[in-house]
Design an enzyme around this catalytic site. Sequence first.
Site, PDB file in Angstrom:
ATOM      1  N   HIS A 249      44.294  43.760  38.358  1.00 20.31           N
ATOM      2  CA  HIS A 249      43.914  42.635  37.475  1.00 20.31           C
ATOM      3  C   HIS A 249      45.143  42.074  36.758  1.00 20.31           C
ATOM      4  O   HIS A 249      45.292  40.858  36.610  1.00 20.31           O
ATOM      5  CB  HIS A 249      42.931  43.113  36.393  1.00 20.31           C
ATOM      6  CG  HIS A 249      41.621  43.591  36.916  1.00 20.31           C
ATOM      7  ND1 HIS A 249      41.240  44.908  36.881  1.00 20.31           N
ATOM      8  CD2 HIS A 249      40.577  42.912  37.467  1.00 20.31           C
ATOM      9  CE1 HIS A 249      40.031  45.038  37.384  1.00 20.31           C
ATOM     10  NE2 HIS A 249      39.598  43.848  37.755  1.00 20.31           N
TER      11      HIS A 249
ATOM     12  N   GLN B  78      34.608  37.490  49.008  1.00 21.64           N
ATOM     13  CA  GLN B  78      34.311  36.811  47.739  1.00 21.64           C
ATOM     14  C   GLN B  78      35.235  35.603  47.543  1.00 21.64           C
ATOM     15  O   GLN B  78      34.781  34.515  47.168  1.00 21.64           O
ATOM     16  CB  GLN B  78      34.486  37.798  46.578  1.00 21.64           C
ATOM     17  CG  GLN B  78      34.491  37.160  45.207  1.00 21.64           C
ATOM     18  CD  GLN B  78      34.459  38.182  44.086  1.00 21.64           C
ATOM     19  OE1 GLN B  78      33.405  38.714  43.765  1.00 21.64           O
ATOM     20  NE2 GLN B  78      35.600  38.466  43.474  1.00 21.64           N
TER      21      GLN B  78
ATOM     22  N   LYS C 229      41.385  41.830  47.574  1.00 25.26           N
ATOM     23  CA  LYS C 229      40.628  43.033  47.931  1.00 25.26           C
ATOM     24  C   LYS C 229      39.186  42.618  48.242  1.00 25.26           C
ATOM     25  O   LYS C 229      38.553  43.150  49.128  1.00 25.26           O
ATOM     26  CB  LYS C 229      40.648  44.078  46.811  1.00 25.26           C
ATOM     27  CG  LYS C 229      39.978  45.376  47.278  1.00 25.26           C
ATOM     28  CD  LYS C 229      40.228  46.499  46.316  1.00 25.26           C
ATOM     29  CE  LYS C 229      39.216  46.507  45.211  1.00 25.26           C
ATOM     30  NZ  LYS C 229      37.834  46.800  45.668  1.00 25.26           N
TER      31      LYS C 229
ATOM     32  N   HIS D 265      42.881  47.241  35.690  1.00 24.65           N
ATOM     33  CA  HIS D 265      43.966  48.053  36.248  1.00 24.65           C
ATOM     34  C   HIS D 265      45.087  47.101  36.667  1.00 24.65           C
ATOM     35  O   HIS D 265      44.985  45.882  36.453  1.00 24.65           O
ATOM     36  CB  HIS D 265      43.458  48.892  37.430  1.00 24.65           C
ATOM     37  CG  HIS D 265      42.677  48.090  38.439  1.00 24.65           C
ATOM     38  ND1 HIS D 265      43.269  47.165  39.266  1.00 24.65           N
ATOM     39  CD2 HIS D 265      41.353  48.045  38.719  1.00 24.65           C
ATOM     40  CE1 HIS D 265      42.339  46.614  40.036  1.00 24.65           C
ATOM     41  NE2 HIS D 265      41.169  47.124  39.715  1.00 24.65           N
TER      42      HIS D 265
HETATM   43  O1  PAF Z   1      35.520  40.388  41.404  1.00 23.03           O
HETATM   44  C1  PAF Z   1      34.908  40.585  40.344  1.00 23.03           C
HETATM   45  O2  PAF Z   1      35.327  41.368  39.488  1.00 23.03           O
HETATM   46  C2  PAF Z   1      33.592  39.858  40.100  1.00 23.03           C
HETATM   47  O3  PAF Z   1      32.882  39.701  41.280  1.00 23.03           O
HETATM   48  C3  PAF Z   1      33.784  38.504  39.400  1.00 23.03           C
HETATM   49  C4  PAF Z   1      34.560  37.525  40.254  1.00 23.03           C
HETATM   50  C5  PAF Z   1      34.506  38.720  38.085  1.00 23.03           C
HETATM   51  C6  PAF Z   1      32.417  37.892  39.110  1.00 23.03           C
HETATM   52  O4  PAF Z   1      31.639  38.707  38.296  1.00 23.03           O
END
Ligand code: PAF
Length: 278
Positions: A36, A152, A148, A33
Amino acid sequence: MIIAKTLAEFTEAYGKLEHKSDVGFVPTMGALHEGHISLVERSVGKCSHTIVSIFVNPTQFNNKQDLATYPRTLEADCELLEKSGVDIVFAPRVIDIYPEEDTRVFDMGGLDNYGEGPRRPGHFNGVVQVVTRLFDIVKPAFAFFGEKDFQQVAIIKYFVQKLGYPLQIVPCDIIREDDGLAKSSRNTLLTAAQREAAPHIYRTICKAKELRKSMTPQETIAELTKQIDANSELETEYIEIIDADSLTPIKNWSDSENVRLWCAVYARPVRLIDNIGL
Ligand code: PAF
């Protein structure tokens, strides 16, 4: 743009890149989307080459149903990426990434003690498994991640430093719909009624900026939870107010100069996450 569907195809395409020391990398799980695409645009603007991976990583799903229903839209994704100036799309098979079971267990230095960590056991370990594997293959100079997934990004930054990867993580702002809902591949799974209710999450958490003037962090969380749950389509799993560097909850506003609020809210069975700086 080359679409490499195996490691061998990727290695061949990568070998032809002119400036291997200036590769920008956007790892994704597809169902792309505008969020990205904004990462891709940052990379294309900054780096000589941009590589995007599309891989629904099984090791980061602690819920089998979530893995099974995760949207897969490779053809449409590639059309979008072609228009954005990407050099290589790497859409490998599971065997290319995990030729054998990945048994590595990572110590996150406490960064997974709150937020998504305890609610999705094994999730961040799976993320670090796949991201390190992808970094080893793609060898980027820069890797772009959306905020978001705030926790992570912090965890990946931590491992880039700890494991000595010669690359820079570029955190990118959350991209929102006009009504405030954070863009997410999971939004396509919402019913019409849930989609209408979902912007209530962002609208409500933004009120923390005002509430903090008269309430403690705990009182603020209780008030926001009550307001979100007043919408019958939504059910708060957690709201936490944390120090954005240590990722630990604060008791008093004065405990941190870099305060962040993060939350997960169900529009069942879909789980939405969001976060804002306070
Ligand atoms: O954020 C994501 O879409 C996933 O966690 C990633 C970083 C591509 C790892 O699979």
